[in-house]
Design a protein around this motif. Sequence first.
Motif, PDB file in Angstrom:
ATOM      1  N   ARG A  44      68.460  55.940  -3.333  1.00  0.00           N
ATOM      2  CA  ARG A  44      68.567  55.856  -1.869  1.00  0.00           C
ATOM      3  C   ARG A  44      69.910  56.401  -1.364  1.00  0.00           C
ATOM      4  N   LEU A  45      69.869  56.814  -0.090  1.00  0.00           N
ATOM      5  CA  LEU A  45      71.123  57.152   0.605  1.00  0.00           C
ATOM      6  C   LEU A  45      71.333  56.104   1.673  1.00  0.00           C
ATOM      7  N   GLN A  46      72.531  55.586   1.762  1.00  0.00           N
ATOM      8  CA  GLN A  46      72.845  54.734   2.903  1.00  0.00           C
ATOM      9  C   GLN A  46      74.094  55.299   3.559  1.00  0.00           C
ATOM     10  N   VAL A  47      73.990  55.557   4.858  1.00  0.00           N
ATOM     11  CA  VAL A  47      75.109  56.176   5.570  1.00  0.00           C
ATOM     12  C   VAL A  47      75.623  55.204   6.623  1.00  0.00           C
ATOM     13  N   GLU A  48      76.904  54.946   6.586  1.00  0.00           N
ATOM     14  CA  GLU A  48      77.519  54.137   7.639  1.00  0.00           C
ATOM     15  C   GLU A  48      78.455  55.060   8.392  1.00  0.00           C
ATOM     16  N   ALA A  49      78.235  55.162   9.693  1.00  0.00           N
ATOM     17  CA  ALA A  49      79.061  56.076  10.492  1.00  0.00           C
ATOM     18  C   ALA A  49      80.000  55.250  11.357  1.00  0.00           C
ATOM     19  N   ARG A  50      81.287  55.553  11.297  1.00  0.00           N
ATOM     20  CA  ARG A  50      82.260  54.830  12.113  1.00  0.00           C
ATOM     21  C   ARG A  50      82.989  55.822  12.994  1.00  0.00           C
ATOM     22  N   GLY A  56      81.059  51.895  16.833  1.00  0.00           N
ATOM     23  CA  GLY A  56      80.704  52.093  15.420  1.00  0.00           C
ATOM     24  C   GLY A  56      79.280  51.586  15.214  1.00  0.00           C
ATOM     25  N   PHE A  57      78.580  52.070  14.250  1.00  0.00           N
ATOM     26  CA  PHE A  57      77.235  51.578  13.975  1.00  0.00           C
ATOM     27  C   PHE A  57      76.894  51.923  12.536  1.00  0.00           C
ATOM     28  N   THR A  58      75.835  51.337  12.083  1.00  0.00           N
ATOM     29  CA  THR A  58      75.420  51.582  10.708  1.00  0.00           C
ATOM     30  C   THR A  58      74.028  52.192  10.694  1.00  0.00           C
ATOM     31  N   VAL A  59      73.845  53.178   9.866  1.00  0.00           N
ATOM     32  CA  VAL A  59      72.525  53.780   9.693  1.00  0.00           C
ATOM     33  C   VAL A  59      72.056  53.448   8.285  1.00  0.00           C
ATOM     34  N   GLU A  60      70.937  52.820   8.180  1.00  0.00           N
ATOM     35  CA  GLU A  60      70.358  52.564   6.851  1.00  0.00           C
ATOM     36  C   GLU A  60      69.379  53.683   6.592  1.00  0.00           C
ATOM     37  N   TYR A  61      69.533  54.346   5.504  1.00  0.00           N
ATOM     38  CA  TYR A  61      68.718  55.527   5.279  1.00  0.00           C
ATOM     39  C   TYR A  61      68.235  55.542   3.843  1.00  0.00           C
ATOM     40  N   SER A  62      66.959  55.633   3.659  1.00  0.00           N
ATOM     41  CA  SER A  62      66.478  55.720   2.281  1.00  0.00           C
ATOM     42  C   SER A  62      65.635  56.968   2.131  1.00  0.00           C
ATOM     43  N   ALA A  95      74.482  70.971  -6.466  1.00  0.00           N
ATOM     44  CA  ALA A  95      75.630  71.498  -7.222  1.00  0.00           C
ATOM     45  C   ALA A  95      75.875  70.678  -8.480  1.00  0.00           C
ATOM     46  N   ALA A  96      75.598  69.361  -8.395  1.00  0.00           N
ATOM     47  CA  ALA A  96      75.870  68.484  -9.535  1.00  0.00           C
ATOM     48  C   ALA A  96      74.666  68.375 -10.475  1.00  0.00           C
ATOM     49  N   GLY A  97      73.563  69.040 -10.116  1.00  0.00           N
ATOM     50  CA  GLY A  97      72.354  68.939 -10.941  1.00  0.00           C
ATOM     51  C   GLY A  97      71.803  67.524 -10.968  1.00  0.00           C
ATOM     52  N   ALA A  98      71.970  66.786  -9.855  1.00  0.00           N
ATOM     53  CA  ALA A  98      71.510  65.388  -9.792  1.00  0.00           C
ATOM     54  C   ALA A  98      70.694  65.190  -8.526  1.00  0.00           C
ATOM     55  N   PRO A  99      69.485  65.798  -8.461  1.00  0.00           N
ATOM     56  CA  PRO A  99      68.724  65.818  -7.206  1.00  0.00           C
ATOM     57  C   PRO A  99      68.304  64.445  -6.707  1.00  0.00           C
ATOM     58  N   ASP A 100      68.262  63.449  -7.593  1.00  0.00           N
ATOM     59  CA  ASP A 100      67.802  62.121  -7.167  1.00  0.00           C
ATOM     60  C   ASP A 100      68.915  61.086  -7.110  1.00  0.00           C
ATOM     61  N   ALA A 101      70.159  61.546  -7.147  1.00  0.00           N
ATOM     62  CA  ALA A 101      71.264  60.573  -7.173  1.00  0.00           C
ATOM     63  C   ALA A 101      71.312  59.783  -5.873  1.00  0.00           C
ATOM     64  N   GLY A 102      71.379  58.461  -5.966  1.00  0.00           N
ATOM     65  CA  GLY A 102      71.518  57.608  -4.789  1.00  0.00           C
ATOM     66  C   GLY A 102      72.991  57.447  -4.437  1.00  0.00           C
ATOM     67  N   LEU A 103      73.290  57.421  -3.130  1.00  0.00           N
ATOM     68  CA  LEU A 103      74.692  57.345  -2.718  1.00  0.00           C
ATOM     69  C   LEU A 103      74.859  56.444  -1.496  1.00  0.00           C
ATOM     70  N   ASP A 104      75.970  55.722  -1.442  1.00  0.00           N
ATOM     71  CA  ASP A 104      76.403  55.050  -0.214  1.00  0.00           C
ATOM     72  C   ASP A 104      77.514  55.898   0.386  1.00  0.00           C
ATOM     73  N   LEU A 105      77.399  56.177   1.683  1.00  0.00           N
ATOM     74  CA  LEU A 105      78.435  56.993   2.341  1.00  0.00           C
ATOM     75  C   LEU A 105      78.996  56.260   3.554  1.00  0.00           C
ATOM     76  N   ILE A 106      80.290  56.383   3.750  1.00  0.00           N
ATOM     77  CA  ILE A 106      80.908  55.943   5.003  1.00  0.00           C
ATOM     78  C   ILE A 106      81.544  57.174   5.637  1.00  0.00           C
ATOM     79  N   VAL A 107      81.139  57.488   6.868  1.00  0.00           N
ATOM     80  CA  VAL A 107      81.661  58.662   7.565  1.00  0.00           C
ATOM     81  C   VAL A 107      82.538  58.180   8.716  1.00  0.00           C
ATOM     82  N   GLU A 108      83.787  58.610   8.725  1.00  0.00           N
ATOM     83  CA  GLU A 108      84.697  58.251   9.827  1.00  0.00           C
ATOM     84  C   GLU A 108      85.271  59.549  10.374  1.00  0.00           C
ATOM     85  N   SER A 109      85.527  59.597  11.682  1.00  0.00           N
ATOM     86  CA  SER A 109      86.042  60.852  12.217  1.00  0.00           C
ATOM     87  C   SER A 109      86.941  60.638  13.420  1.00  0.00           C
TER      88      SER A 109
END
Length: 329
Positions: A44-50, A56-62, A95-109
Motif C-alpha cells: 500500500r501507499l499512504q500519503v500524508e500531506a502537510r 494540513g490533512f491526511t490522505v489514506e491511499y491504497s 527505477a528500484a525494480g520494486a513495482p509492488d513496494a508499499g510506502l508511507d509518505l509525508i509531503v510538506e511544502s
Amino acid sequence: MTVSSAPGKLYLFGEHAVVYGEPAVGCAIDRRARVTVERRDDDRLQVEARDLTLDGFTVEYSGGANDQLDVNVPTPLVEAAMGYVDGAVEQAREAAGAPDAGLDLIVESEIPLGAGLSSSAAVIVATIDAAARELGVDLPAEEIADRAYRVEHGVQDGQASRTDTFCSTVGGAVRVEGDDCERIDDIPDLPLVVGYDGGAGDTGELVAGVRALREEYDFAADTVGAIGDVVRRGERALAEDDVEEIGRLMDFNHGLLSAIGVSSRSLDAMVWAAREADALGAKLTGAGGGGCIVALDETPGAQTALRYTPGCEDAFRAGLDRDGVRAEG
Ligand code: PMV
C-alpha cells in the motif's frame, strides 16, 4: 526512513515561449518541498500531506501507482499534487525494480501550490529521490530530472517543458531549450522579491490559449519569438552581471506575456506596485492567470509596496538556492 527536499523555482525569462522551442532561464529559490518515505510491509501507499494548503490533512491511499485517489482531498490543487506524488512513486519503484513496494509518505511544502513557483516539480523530484533511496537506489541527477519530467509531462497532458523539473533537481539557475538543459554557473545573487495573489492559474488552459493565438495571428507567433529574443539578451545581461538590464528585460518580458493573454489584473497590479516602488523590473512567473510575480529590487521598497497592494496576499524575498534535490536524512 528516508527524507529528501527539493527547491521551488521561478522563471527569470521565457515561460510559455519555451513550450515552442525558445530558450528559457529559471532560477531555484530557497523555498522547498520535503518528502519523508518509509517502506511498509505490504504493497500500500499512504500519503500524508502537510502545508500543501492552509489546512494540513491526511490522505489514506491504497493500491498501486496510477490508481485513482478517491479520498477526502480538500481542493483540486491538492488532488493534482497527489497525482504527481503517485507518478513519482511509480518512477521510483520502476527505477528500484520494486513495482509492488508499499510506502508511507509525508509531503510538506513551503511553496504555494500552482502559483508559478514549481511546487509540483519540487514535490515530484523530492519524492523520486527519497522513495528510490528508501528502496535502495541512489539515482543520478540526470535520471531524477528525466523521470520527474516524465511524471509532469504525463500529468499535464504533454504541456510541460523540462525547466521546472530540471531546475528543481540541480538547483541554481538553468537554461532550457527544447530537450537541452544546462546549469548556468556564473549567476549573480539577484535581489528577488516575490508577490503572491493567493490564487493559481490553470496551466493547461493558459498554454492552450497561447497555442490558439499563435495559430490565429502571425503577430502572436512573432510575440512568442520576441520572448525568445528577450531571453537571449537576458542571458547576456546575466553573464555580464548587469542587474539594471536584467530588470528592463523582465519588464519587457512581462509586456509580451500580457500581449499573449496570460497576465491578470492582480498580477498586473503587483507588477506595477513593484515598479512604482522603484524595482529594477517585474514580471509574472510561470503559467500566469494568477499566482506570483517576481520583482528585482535591492531596496525594501517593492516588498513593502506589495504588502499594501490590494490583491497581494504575501510578499517575500527569495534567495537563489544553489542546491537542488538533497538528502535530509
Ligand atoms: O506555472 P508553472 O510553474 O507550471 O509554469 C508553467 C510555464 C509554462 O512555460 C507555461 C509551461 C512549462 O512547463 O514551462
